[in-house]
Design a protein around this motif. Sequence first.
Motif, PDB file in Angstrom:
ATOM      1  N   ASN A 188       0.843  -1.201   0.000  1.00  0.00           N
ATOM      2  CA  ASN A 188       0.000   0.000   0.000  1.00  0.00           C
ATOM      3  C   ASN A 188       0.879   1.252   0.000  1.00  0.00           C
ATOM      4  OD1 ASN A 188      -1.442   2.273   1.383  1.00  0.00           O
ATOM      5  ND2 ASN A 188      -3.135   0.825   1.174  1.00  0.00           N
ATOM      6  N   ALA A 189       0.638   2.139  -0.989  1.00  0.00           N
ATOM      7  CA  ALA A 189       1.490   3.330  -1.150  1.00  0.00           C
ATOM      8  C   ALA A 189       1.416   4.245   0.079  1.00  0.00           C
ATOM      9  CB  ALA A 189       1.072   4.092  -2.398  1.00  0.00           C
ATOM     10  N   PHE A 190       0.194   4.418   0.624  1.00  0.00           N
ATOM     11  CA  PHE A 190       0.038   5.296   1.789  1.00  0.00           C
ATOM     12  C   PHE A 190       0.809   4.744   2.983  1.00  0.00           C
ATOM     13  CE2 PHE A 190      -2.061   6.610   5.690  1.00  0.00           C
ATOM     14  CZ  PHE A 190      -2.054   7.983   5.546  1.00  0.00           C
ATOM     15  N   ASP A 191       0.697   3.428   3.196  1.00  0.00           N
ATOM     16  CA  ASP A 191       1.417   2.792   4.312  1.00  0.00           C
ATOM     17  C   ASP A 191       2.929   2.923   4.123  1.00  0.00           C
ATOM     18  OD1 ASP A 191      -1.057   2.107   5.164  1.00  0.00           O
ATOM     19  OD2 ASP A 191      -0.916  -0.024   4.665  1.00  0.00           O
ATOM     20  N   ALA A 192       3.369   2.770   2.869  1.00  0.00           N
ATOM     21  CA  ALA A 192       4.809   2.883   2.586  1.00  0.00           C
ATOM     22  C   ALA A 192       5.303   4.292   2.910  1.00  0.00           C
ATOM     23  CB  ALA A 192       5.074   2.554   1.124  1.00  0.00           C
ATOM     24  N   TRP A 193       4.525   5.297   2.482  1.00  0.00           N
ATOM     25  CA  TRP A 193       4.900   6.694   2.759  1.00  0.00           C
ATOM     26  C   TRP A 193       4.917   6.956   4.267  1.00  0.00           C
ATOM     27  CZ3 TRP A 193       6.191  11.460   0.644  1.00  0.00           C
ATOM     28  CH2 TRP A 193       6.467  11.440  -0.725  1.00  0.00           C
ATOM     29  N   ALA A 194       3.856   6.488   4.948  1.00  0.00           N
ATOM     30  CA  ALA A 194       3.766   6.727   6.394  1.00  0.00           C
ATOM     31  C   ALA A 194       4.963   6.095   7.100  1.00  0.00           C
ATOM     32  CB  ALA A 194       2.459   6.150   6.929  1.00  0.00           C
ATOM     33  N   THR A 195       5.357   4.892   6.661  1.00  0.00           N
ATOM     34  CA  THR A 195       6.465   4.199   7.315  1.00  0.00           C
ATOM     35  C   THR A 195       7.795   4.911   7.030  1.00  0.00           C
ATOM     36  OG1 THR A 195       5.230   2.189   6.868  1.00  0.00           O
ATOM     37  CG2 THR A 195       7.443   1.904   7.739  1.00  0.00           C
ATOM     38  N   VAL A 196       7.989   5.332   5.786  1.00  0.00           N
ATOM     39  CA  VAL A 196       9.243   6.029   5.435  1.00  0.00           C
ATOM     40  C   VAL A 196       9.336   7.339   6.235  1.00  0.00           C
ATOM     41  CG1 VAL A 196      10.484   7.199   3.572  1.00  0.00           C
ATOM     42  CG2 VAL A 196       9.462   4.986   3.153  1.00  0.00           C
ATOM     43  N   ILE A 197       8.220   8.058   6.343  1.00  0.00           N
ATOM     44  CA  ILE A 197       8.229   9.326   7.088  1.00  0.00           C
ATOM     45  C   ILE A 197       8.488   9.070   8.582  1.00  0.00           C
ATOM     46  CG2 ILE A 197       6.740  11.239   7.856  1.00  0.00           C
ATOM     47  CD1 ILE A 197       5.556  11.120   4.953  1.00  0.00           C
ATOM     48  N   ALA A 198       7.784   8.056   9.117  1.00  0.00           N
ATOM     49  CA  ALA A 198       7.989   7.728  10.544  1.00  0.00           C
ATOM     50  C   ALA A 198       9.447   7.360  10.802  1.00  0.00           C
ATOM     51  CB  ALA A 198       7.070   6.579  10.942  1.00  0.00           C
ATOM     52  N   MET A 199      10.028   6.611   9.879  1.00  0.00           N
ATOM     53  CA  MET A 199      11.426   6.204  10.031  1.00  0.00           C
ATOM     54  C   MET A 199      12.364   7.418  10.023  1.00  0.00           C
ATOM     55  SD  MET A 199      13.551   3.703   7.477  1.00  0.00           S
ATOM     56  CE  MET A 199      13.212   4.720   6.053  1.00  0.00           C
ATOM     57  N   ASP A 200      12.107   8.341   9.111  1.00  0.00           N
ATOM     58  CA  ASP A 200      12.966   9.525   9.038  1.00  0.00           C
ATOM     59  C   ASP A 200      12.800  10.405  10.273  1.00  0.00           C
ATOM     60  OD1 ASP A 200      14.719  10.875   6.786  1.00  0.00           O
ATOM     61  OD2 ASP A 200      13.687  12.472   7.884  1.00  0.00           O
ATOM     62  N   VAL A 201      11.547  10.538  10.723  1.00  0.00           N
ATOM     63  CA  VAL A 201      11.281  11.334  11.930  1.00  0.00           C
ATOM     64  C   VAL A 201      12.001  10.709  13.124  1.00  0.00           C
ATOM     65  CG1 VAL A 201       9.461  12.018  13.560  1.00  0.00           C
ATOM     66  CG2 VAL A 201       9.111  12.328  11.111  1.00  0.00           C
ATOM     67  N   TRP A 202      11.914   9.376  13.236  1.00  0.00           N
ATOM     68  CA  TRP A 202      12.576   8.664  14.336  1.00  0.00           C
ATOM     69  C   TRP A 202      14.092   8.858  14.276  1.00  0.00           C
ATOM     70  CZ3 TRP A 202      16.112   4.593  14.180  1.00  0.00           C
ATOM     71  CH2 TRP A 202      16.396   4.006  15.413  1.00  0.00           C
ATOM     72  N   HIS A 203      14.627   8.824  13.064  1.00  0.00           N
ATOM     73  CA  HIS A 203      16.090   8.892  12.903  1.00  0.00           C
ATOM     74  C   HIS A 203      16.636  10.304  13.109  1.00  0.00           C
ATOM     75  CE1 HIS A 203      19.731   7.534  10.254  1.00  0.00           C
ATOM     76  NE2 HIS A 203      20.059   7.685  11.500  1.00  0.00           N
TER      77      HIS A 203
END
Lengths: 90, 291
Positions: free
Chosen positions: B147-162
Amino acid sequence: MEWMAWTWPTALFFAAIAAALAAMAVLHVKYPSSPRTGVLGIETMRGDRFFISLLGSAFINLAWIGLLDAPQYWALVVCAVFAFCVFRWV
Amino acid sequence: MEKTVNQRAWILVLPVVLLVAFSSVIPMMTVVNYSFQDSFRGNDFFWVGLEWYSELLRSERLWDALGRQLLFSFIILLIEIPLGILIALSMPKKGWLASLCLVLIALPLLIPYNVVGTIWQIFGRSDIGLLGRVLIDLGFSYNYAQNAFDAWATVIAMDVWHWTSLVALLSYAGLRSIPSAYYQAAKIDQASRWSVFRYIELPKLRGVLIIAVLLRFMDSFMIYTEPFVLTGGGPGNATTFLSIDLVKMALGQFDLGPAAAFSLMYFLVILLISYVFYTVMISIDKDETKQ
């Protein structure tokens, strides 16, 4: 040098850039420029104006390629006018 | 007294000039040369002029990747900058707790990019990952691989976390450098917490925040490893950012000419943005010096 895949046009381009940088250096030694604030509201020296002209010219050329089908040398004319404006008013 | 003119400094600068020439200028010249040629078998070159530039500038692929890249950078800045400030404001000002917070907050910054991608890839998996499993158990149909939305949300969450830690640490350093006299004056004036933030802390943080925005924008604009490890640019091309697209072109398809043209355009955009940020930073520095 073969791996760098040199061609005459690209070699001439880099030679022109190097010559322009050398000319700017000589000019700076002979006639040091003083900072001034132009239409962009930022303080610039002669080197800054040269950099803005080069960077702007790159984007003018890209826009020309992407938007128009006209010959590319007309883009160089636009770049020359742009550079004149930058050196005069920025 | 007449000032002594000494040109020996140029000799001292020479090693740096040589280093930059070998590490940056010569590779850059090679990329320019490649961008005007087509190559066969990797070392037979044929002049094609502006063809690659024309093809790329008129292709949807480049503009789509640029759009995704700008959107990604915009979203992470929108989240990381306020969140970083908020964390910095909430951190203890002194004592062992302050040191502990600093160490804990700095931890994500120490993790290599590919490890961050791997951590989040496992963390988000719907079969064995903690995040994926919990979201599915809560009733969400979460799957970042499909799912594109889930992929975006995960990539953003990962960057925010990092990377929020970086903003938090910069903001914390900025906050600690504000003289206590400002806070005492605010206390005498019975200023509210919001007023203290709005009229004392935020203006004083301006310098470090511009550095934080610059660093985060440039880094997010060049992001490659983390989303590549997490999603590989998918599903489809949903998380194919500029650098992922570039690597696909250069190494996946081995189209050296178009990839070189792509690299140069990418470089020009980064150069322009860096110059604008640099100019803004310099002018702010000058304003602060005048004050």
